[in-house]
Scaffold this motif. Structure first.
Motif, PDB file in Angstrom:
ATOM      1  N   ILE A  19      69.610  85.176 -28.067  1.00 33.82           N
ATOM      2  CA  ILE A  19      68.220  85.267 -27.599  1.00 33.82           C
ATOM      3  C   ILE A  19      67.662  86.676 -27.788  1.00 33.82           C
ATOM      4  N   THR A  20      68.531  87.699 -27.665  1.00 35.43           N
ATOM      5  CA  THR A  20      68.037  89.084 -27.600  1.00 35.43           C
ATOM      6  C   THR A  20      68.355  89.933 -28.823  1.00 35.43           C
ATOM      7  N   ALA A  21      69.187  89.437 -29.749  1.00 30.68           N
ATOM      8  CA  ALA A  21      69.627  90.260 -30.887  1.00 30.68           C
ATOM      9  C   ALA A  21      68.596  90.224 -32.015  1.00 30.68           C
ATOM     10  N   PHE A  22      67.708  91.194 -32.024  1.00 32.80           N
ATOM     11  CA  PHE A  22      66.710  91.324 -33.088  1.00 32.80           C
ATOM     12  C   PHE A  22      67.224  92.298 -34.151  1.00 32.80           C
ATOM     13  N   GLY A  23      66.625  92.231 -35.356  1.00 32.26           N
ATOM     14  CA  GLY A  23      66.777  93.325 -36.306  1.00 32.26           C
ATOM     15  C   GLY A  23      67.757  93.166 -37.431  1.00 32.26           C
ATOM     16  N   ILE A 250      60.221  84.261 -44.361  1.00 35.18           N
ATOM     17  CA  ILE A 250      60.761  85.621 -44.246  1.00 35.18           C
ATOM     18  C   ILE A 250      60.204  86.287 -42.990  1.00 35.18           C
ATOM     19  N   ALA A 251      58.913  86.113 -42.741  1.00 36.64           N
ATOM     20  CA  ALA A 251      58.290  86.695 -41.548  1.00 36.64           C
ATOM     21  C   ALA A 251      58.935  86.153 -40.279  1.00 36.64           C
ATOM     22  N   VAL A 252      59.171  84.851 -40.234  1.00 40.56           N
ATOM     23  CA  VAL A 252      59.822  84.231 -39.073  1.00 40.56           C
ATOM     24  C   VAL A 252      61.211  84.830 -38.864  1.00 40.56           C
ATOM     25  N   GLY A 253      61.946  85.023 -39.965  1.00 44.25           N
ATOM     26  CA  GLY A 253      63.284  85.614 -39.875  1.00 44.25           C
ATOM     27  C   GLY A 253      63.261  87.017 -39.321  1.00 44.25           C
ATOM     28  N   GLN A 254      62.168  87.747 -39.549  1.00 44.77           N
ATOM     29  CA  GLN A 254      62.063  89.130 -39.091  1.00 44.77           C
ATOM     30  C   GLN A 254      61.735  89.236 -37.608  1.00 44.77           C
ATOM     31  N   PHE A 255      60.867  88.354 -37.102  1.00 39.95           N
ATOM     32  CA  PHE A 255      60.449  88.551 -35.716  1.00 39.95           C
ATOM     33  C   PHE A 255      61.103  87.591 -34.716  1.00 39.95           C
ATOM     34  N   THR A 256      62.076  86.806 -35.158  1.00 39.27           N
ATOM     35  CA  THR A 256      62.859  86.002 -34.217  1.00 39.27           C
ATOM     36  C   THR A 256      64.244  86.622 -34.047  1.00 39.27           C
ATOM     37  N   PRO A 257      64.867  86.441 -32.877  1.00 40.12           N
ATOM     38  CA  PRO A 257      66.209  86.992 -32.668  1.00 40.12           C
ATOM     39  C   PRO A 257      67.264  86.186 -33.417  1.00 40.12           C
ATOM     40  N   GLY A 258      68.494  86.699 -33.409  1.00 42.11           N
ATOM     41  CA  GLY A 258      69.593  85.975 -34.028  1.00 42.11           C
ATOM     42  C   GLY A 258      69.639  86.137 -35.531  1.00 42.11           C
ATOM     43  N   PRO A 259      70.490  85.359 -36.204  1.00 45.01           N
ATOM     44  CA  PRO A 259      70.690  85.531 -37.645  1.00 45.01           C
ATOM     45  C   PRO A 259      69.445  85.232 -38.466  1.00 45.01           C
TER      46      PRO A 259
END
Length: 376
Positions: A19-23, A250-259
């Motif tokens: 839930i919390t691992a961004f980046g 790609i945008a969704v992958g950047q601003f959501t947590p997890g892999p």
């Protein structure tokens, strides 16, 4: 009873990280180190470093595979499955919600002001976690030279996997010369050929999606962003997905947590609804579980052999060098002007002063700071 408690702890930890691992992978691994090495002491610094090196040698999403490795170390086969699923599922569900909203409304919510602050905070988290790992991995001048060469060659665009194996085999060769022995080694390359029924719930399009993503999951090395080049070739050029949909994924992958690989859930939903989302997600992540299950028991054995330990030490140093390159590239893209510099410096100072602070608070604080600073 003890085993059951361990499994619950594994589930709780990796669900929280999901839930919390961004980046991206480097940030996720930094957060995992804080939780399992510093806070809970499930693994030693050296073994955690060995798992990073081993993970970089196999295809698939690195942070997901680290979660699976840690789960196996703590809870065996059940821990392996629980850790992987708990880390993946929050990202998949959040991405699935965005996929549905996108399908209905045709656009993504505006979150750029939050991303603005997240990126510099993430860089601070990665750098502060990498520093002790780098100190641990740089055991000799020889390893320092190997790490420096990997860093320079990576900046010049050389393949990550080529650099990892080259570093490992170079160190192994030097160790063999020192030991004045020549050992023959066998490299096991698992060939995965899972099958899928062609009838029932799975229609032809879903089977095609499953096999496409299974193939990508089984051969893709490098960061999650390399995934999008594969997706462009596999889906956009074949007319299954528009390039705009890929950019939005790609945008969704950047601003959501997890892999970052959870972007595949978004893509599967756009192509064939909820069935496409589920089957695509299974296809992209399944190889990671299989590869880690095969590799995990070998890591300790490698550490026990002088030649393979030299190989692993060099791969560890190379992995740290590659993560530093990721930090540099992220910084070059996102840190310009006083606002992101202020967020990065403040985040680093907090992490330096309060070593046990949860990295998730730093990331969320960075997001809020980015939003507020852009109002000035």
């Amino acid at each position: 009873m003890e085993k059951s408690r361990d499994l619950k702890e594994i589930a709780k930890l990796f669900f929280k990280l999901g839930i919390t691992a961004f980046g991206g992978p480097a940030a996720h691994i930094a957060m995992m180190r804080q939780e399992v090495v510093i806070k809970r002491q499930w693994l030693s610094e050296q073994h955690f470093l060995d798992l990073i090196g081993a993970t970089n040698l196999i295809p698939g999403p690195n942070s997901t595979e680290m979660a699976i490795h840690i789960g196996h170390e703590r809870g065996g086969w059940k821990g392996l499955i629980i850790a992987g699923l708990c880390f993946i599922m929050p990202a998949v569900l959040i991405t699935g919600c965005f996929a549905w909203l996108y399908k209905v409304y045709g656009q993504l919510p505006q979150v750029q002001s939050f991303i603005f602050g997240i990126k510099p905070a993430i860089i601070a988290v990665i750098v502060m976690a990498i520093y002790p790992l780098a100190k641990k991995s740089l055991q000799t001048i020889e390893l320092g030279i190997i790490g420096l060469l990997v860093l320079i060659l990576s900046l010049f665009g050389y393949s990550e996997i080529l650099l990892l194996f080259a570093a490992g085999f170079a160190a192994m060769g030097l160790a063999a010369i020192r030991l004045k022995t020549v050992h023959s080694t066998r490299v096991l390359i698992p060939l995965l050929l899972p099958g899928m029924p062609a009838t029932g719930f799975f229609g032809p399009l879903n089977i095609r999606l499953f096999l496409s993503f299974l193939k990508i999951g089984a051969i893709l090395y490098g960061s999650g962003y390399v995934l999008f080049a594969f997706l462009d070739a596999e889906l956009v050029t074949k007319g299954l997905l528009s390039r705009q949909q890929l950019i939005d994924a790609i945008a969704v992958g950047q601003f959501t947590p997890g892999p970052v690989f959870s972007s595949v859930t978004f893509i599967g939903f756009q192509i064939n609804g909820i069935g496409g989302a589920i089957i695509s997600t299974i296809g992209i992540f399944l190889p990671s579980f299989l590869f880690v299950a095969l590799l995990n028991p070998l890591v300790r054995k490698m550490r026990g052999s002088k030649l393979f330990a030299a190989f692993l030490n060099a791969v560890n140093v190379a992995s740290i060098a590659l993560i530093l390159v990721v930090c540099y590239q992220m910084g070059r893209e996102s840190i310009s002007g006083w606002r992101p510099i202020l967020i990065a410096v403040c985040s680093a100072l907090i992490l330096f002063k309060f070593k046990n602070v949860n990295s998730a608070f730093i990331v969320l604080g960075g997001a809020l700071a980015g939003y507020l600073l852009l109002l000035i």
